[in-house]
Design a protein around this motif. Structure first.
Motif, short mmCIF file in Angstrom:
data_model
loop_
_atom_site.label_atom_id
_atom_site.label_comp_id
_atom_site.label_asym_id
_atom_site.label_seq_id
_atom_site.Cartn_x
_atom_site.Cartn_y
_atom_site.Cartn_z
N ALA A 25 4.92 0.51 6.68
CA ALA A 25 5.52 1.66 6.00
C ALA A 25 7.04 1.54 5.95
N VAL A 26 7.64 1.12 7.07
CA VAL A 26 9.10 0.93 7.12
C VAL A 26 9.53 -0.14 6.12
N ALA A 27 8.76 -1.21 6.03
CA ALA A 27 9.08 -2.28 5.08
C ALA A 27 9.07 -1.78 3.64
N ALA A 28 8.26 -0.73 3.39
CA ALA A 28 8.21 -0.14 2.06
C ALA A 28 9.28 0.92 1.85
N GLY A 29 10.06 1.22 2.90
CA GLY A 29 11.15 2.18 2.78
C GLY A 29 10.86 3.56 3.30
N LEU A 30 9.66 3.80 3.87
CA LEU A 30 9.32 5.13 4.38
C LEU A 30 9.98 5.35 5.74
N SER A 32 0.83 -1.21 0.00
CA SER A 32 0.00 0.00 0.00
C SER A 32 0.86 1.25 0.00
N TYR A 33 1.91 1.23 0.79
CA TYR A 33 2.79 2.40 0.91
C TYR A 33 3.66 2.56 -0.35
N GLN A 34 4.00 1.45 -0.96
CA GLN A 34 4.72 1.53 -2.23
C GLN A 34 3.85 2.18 -3.30
N ARG A 35 2.56 1.80 -3.32
CA ARG A 35 1.63 2.39 -4.29
C ARG A 35 1.45 3.88 -4.04
N PHE A 87 5.88 8.85 7.48
CA PHE A 87 4.53 8.43 7.82
C PHE A 87 4.32 8.54 9.32
N LEU A 88 3.22 9.20 9.70
CA LEU A 88 2.87 9.41 11.10
C LEU A 88 1.60 8.63 11.41
N SER A 89 1.64 7.81 12.46
CA SER A 89 0.48 7.02 12.84
C SER A 89 0.56 6.67 14.31
N ASP A 90 -0.59 6.35 14.90
CA ASP A 90 -0.63 5.89 16.29
C ASP A 90 -0.60 4.37 16.37
#
Length: 238
Positions: free
Chosen positions: A195-200, A167-170, A184-187
């Motif tokens: 997101a980290v796995a996608a490189g963010l 999803s984050y790659q897309r 990326f900011l999330s609780d």
């Protein structure tokens, strides 16, 4: 270098209580009357049929339109992430925003940070399980005014589940950015993991009631970002 801040909504820019104690109950209360009043609207029929299709697939029997309000009411209680439910909820919420039934009260640090980040040249985007329509309505009607102009993109689960790396790659591809240039900011730690796995790059936003994790930089407000991780560039700093 961070060029875009992608952020969650619930527990990140606004309290979970607003969604769970204001928006969800309003949609549930209005559901039966709304579906009855709007039954001839093409958009309502489209999303109602999508919900009916799902019930047919899961239970082997297609419910009549008149029974949908009870089914969708249960889905609201379960916080089911069904696109048909989310779309219908969004239409009901639009009515509530338009009539002044409620107004989103963002965390105090959010609007100043969003305005500062845009002045510094950062792109801003939202990613939520709520529909794009619901996201736009929320930021349009906040007690801080209409903040829609600050956001370049709105993503919902049509792009993919929030706990899936793809999803984050897309999202990065859609925004024509390198994943490493996005924060990326999330609780929710599982979303941050994806997101980290996608490189963010990521930061765990820990508001009151959120349990701190261990795998991501932790911030209690947006103003803490630069202190939480020195690699976040000067455009993030207060």
């Amino acid at each position: 270098m961070i060029r875009c801040v992608l952020m969650d909504i619930e527990g990140t820019i606004i309290s979970v209580a607003f969604v769970r104690e204001v928006l969800f109950p309003y949609a549930k209360r209005r559901l039966a009357a709304f579906l009855r009043e709007q039954h001839e609207e093409p958009a309502i029929r489209q999303w109602a049929e999508a919900c009916q299709d799902t019930v047919m697939q899961e239970h082997g029997q297609r419910p009549p339109y008149e029974e949908l309000s009870g089914i969708l009411g249960r889905w609201i209680e379960e916080d089911r992430k069904h696109p048909g439910l989310k779309a219908i909820q969004g239409m009901i919420w639009h009515e509530g925003y338009r009539t002044g039934a409620f107004a989103p009260d963002l965390y105090d640090d959010v609007a100043p940070a969003l305005n500062r980040w845009r002045r510094n040249g950062l792109r801003l985007a939202l990613y939520s399980s709520g529909s794009e329509q619901a996201q736009r309505l929320l930021v349009e009607h906040t007690t801080d005014g209409n903040l829609t102009r600050l956001f370049s993109n709105f993503f919902d689960t049509r792009i993919g589940a929030k706990t899936e790396m793809t999803s984050y790659q897309r999202i990065a591809d859609r925004m024509a950015l390198r994943s490493e240039d996005m924060l990326f900011l999330s609780d929710t730690e599982q979303e941050l993991d994806a997101a980290v796995a996608a490189g963010l790059q990521t930061a765990h936003i820990v508001r009151p009631g959120t349990r701190p994790g261990t795998r991501h930089p932790i911030c209690s407000t947006f103003d803490d970002l630069s202190r939480a991780d020195s690699t976040f560039n000067e455009m993030i700093a207060p």
